[in-house]
Design an enzyme around this catalytic site. Structure first.
Site, mmCIF file in Angstrom:
data_model
loop_
_atom_site.group_PDB
_atom_site.id
_atom_site.type_symbol
_atom_site.label_atom_id
_atom_site.label_comp_id
_atom_site.label_asym_id
_atom_site.label_seq_id
_atom_site.Cartn_x
_atom_site.Cartn_y
_atom_site.Cartn_z
ATOM 1 N N LYS A 181 108.448 -32.379 68.675
ATOM 2 C CA LYS A 181 109.692 -31.620 68.497
ATOM 3 C C LYS A 181 109.312 -30.205 68.078
ATOM 4 C CE LYS A 181 114.138 -32.313 68.840
ATOM 5 N NZ LYS A 181 114.905 -33.235 69.668
ATOM 6 N N GLY B 247 115.265 -29.171 75.787
ATOM 7 C CA GLY B 247 116.270 -28.518 74.943
ATOM 8 C C GLY B 247 116.693 -29.407 73.779
ATOM 9 N N ASP B 248 117.501 -28.852 72.916
ATOM 10 C CA ASP B 248 118.132 -29.588 71.808
ATOM 11 C C ASP B 248 119.249 -28.661 71.328
ATOM 12 O OD1 ASP B 248 117.670 -32.087 69.943
ATOM 13 O OD2 ASP B 248 117.984 -30.447 68.550
#
Ligand code: NDP
Length: 449
Positions: free
Chosen positions: A130, A169-170
């Site tokens: 992440k 993405g996030d």
């Protein structure tokens, strides 16, 4: 605990306090897993002697970098960027990037840890990672977003690659940002590679990637309801968030015959007793795509109520789907949902329920799906995008959607297999055990060094 931690730590709390001080979100994510995997570790002397647990909670690599960029006033701004490459035992690192002022090492370590289990559950060869930045895109111009993405990639490109780490993405990193990031990577490296997922369809993106997380959430919910001979038809649903996951979850829930009553953002929530429809969802997407907007304008346009500063959990419904951010649903909200007779809680966001809320849901007589299983559809279709990029052969939407449904159904089956006790399915336990086994076996096989 029966399995031992090195250096004489008596408890998991002592261990985490020493190894990862001041990282509350990371502690929460690890604590949520430990009770479920402890019996597996205790039963397997190889896991114990290989010290798998302590290795599993330490990221393989964390990079942190300075991002300097020019805003529209020609001032130099400084942000921090990160990539936490948590565990690469089963494949290249894979996980999203978040641009939000709350981004810090604790948040990214919790997300990377959860991602490791989630990616294992998909059955595809992807390790967990992440990343992101404390950059706040709200109120920024399009040019500022582009300049920020260029500066961010100027640093990040050193650490990623199609066989190394493939970010996606996030929160606040959608199709526009992935486009800018991909362009920057291509210009810096002179390589057109499948190094990011969530790309536009004209440059290597997969059909259905945008929809995958939210649609996958509802496919998983439908599987859960099937175990009670039930469906979404006629059910009322409260959803939080109004971004990618929330709006696609809403769209699929409606397509499955449910009535979606709420959406929310960081300022408050809207309650539409008539239920949302496709036109209203499209309006929300277009409205929220404008920088710095809130959902307050929804009720002026479509009616219903806007409540400032609160989440939607007080609205009575059959199903609750938190799809905004971590720890958005606390113990009081969980009690309210249970008192109001909720039948199922499905986590679209990552760790949206606080530890106390989650423990209430897990012990109540309801269906509860943790994010690491329920929202795995996004990374699953990212995995399919990687395959399409490798072969340079795009798949059509119908095939990807079919694969997505199949993957969500297999994740559901894995949770049932490892999480059923006395005829009751504990999906959180099932997801933790199934994800752990796969990663731990791979770590064991690969030795140390
Ligand atoms: P988006 O940026 O598209 O949307 C985020 C939504 O959450 C917005 O409505 C935002 O409101 C709201 N939000 C953000 N912070 C808060 C807060 N502190 N309190 C209340 N609301 C908040 O992100 P996504 O939809 O992509 O992600 C949502 C969640 O799903 C995250 O937990 C993410 O990690 C998870 N997820 C996403 C995947 C994906 O494919 N995108 C895959 C798997 C999980 P506002 O606009 O006001 O900021």
């Amino acid at each position: 605990m029966t399995f031992s931690l090195s250096d004489g730590f008596d408890s998991l709390e002592d261990f985490l306090d020493a190894r990862a001080p001041n990282e509350p979100e990371f502690h929460q994510a690890v604590s949520e897993v430990i009770d479920d995997i402890k019996p597996i570790m205790d039963a397997n002397s190889d896991f114990k002697s290989a010290n798998i647990f302590e290795r599993l909670v330490e990221p393989e690599r964390t990079v942190s970098f300075r991002i300097t960029w020019l805003n529209d006033k020609n001032e130099i701004e400084v942000n921090r960027g990160y990539r936490v490459q948590f565990n690469g035992a089963i494949g290249p690192y894979k996980g999203g990037q978040r641009f939000h002022p709350s981004v810090n090492p604790s948040v990214l370590k919790f997300l990377g840890f959860e991602q490791t289990f989630k990616n294992a559950l998909t059955g595809l060869p992807m390790g967990g990672a992440k990343g992101g930045s404390d950059f706040d895109p709200s109120g920024r111009s399009d040019q500022e977003i582009m300049r920020f993405c260029n500066a961010y990639m100027q640093q990040l490109h050193h650490y990623i690659g199609p066989d190394i780490d493939i970010p996606a993405g996030d929160i606040n990193v959608g199709a526009r940002e992935i486009g800018y990031l991909f362009g920057a990577y291509r210009r810096i490296t002179n390589r057109f590679q499948g190094v990011l997922t969530g790309k536009g369809l004209s440059f290597g993106g997969s059909e259905m990637r945008t929809e995958a997380t939210g649609f996958g959430v509802m496919y998983f919910l439908a599987e859960m309801m099937k175990t009670h001979d039930d469906t979404l038809e006629g059910k009322s649903v409260v959803i939080s968030g109004s971004g990618n996951v929330a709006t696609h979850a809403a769209e699929k829930a409606i397509a499955m015959g449910a009535k979606v009553l709420t959406l929310s953002d960081s300022s408050g929530f809207i309650h539409d007793p008539d239920g949302l429809d496709q036109e209203k969802i499209e309006w929300v997407r277009a409205h929220k795509a404008k920088s710095g907007t809130t959902l307050a304008a929804y009720s002026e346009k479509f009616g219903g109520d806007w409540t400032k500063g609160k989440g939607p959990w007080g609205v009575q419904a059959d199903i609750a789907a938190p799809c905004a951010t971590q720890n958005e649903l606390d113990e009081d909200s969980a009690k309210t949902l249970l008192d109001n007779g909720v039948l199922a809680v499905i986590e679209g966001a990552n760790m949206p329920s606080t530890a106390a809320a989650k423990s209430l849901f897990r012990s109540a007589d309801i269906l509860f799906a943790p994010g690491k299983a329920a929202n795995a559809g996004g990374v699953a279709v990212s995995g399919l995008e990687i395959s399409q990029n490798r072969t340079r052969r795009p798949s059509d939407a119908e095939d990807v959607d079919k694969d997505l449904q199949e993957i969500m159904s297999k994740i559901h089956a894995a949770c049932v297999e490892d999480g059923t006790r006395d005829g009751r399915i504990d999906y959180a336990k099932g997801a933790n055990i199934a994800g752990f086994r796969k990663v731990a076996d791979a770590m064991l096989s690969q030795g140390v060094g």
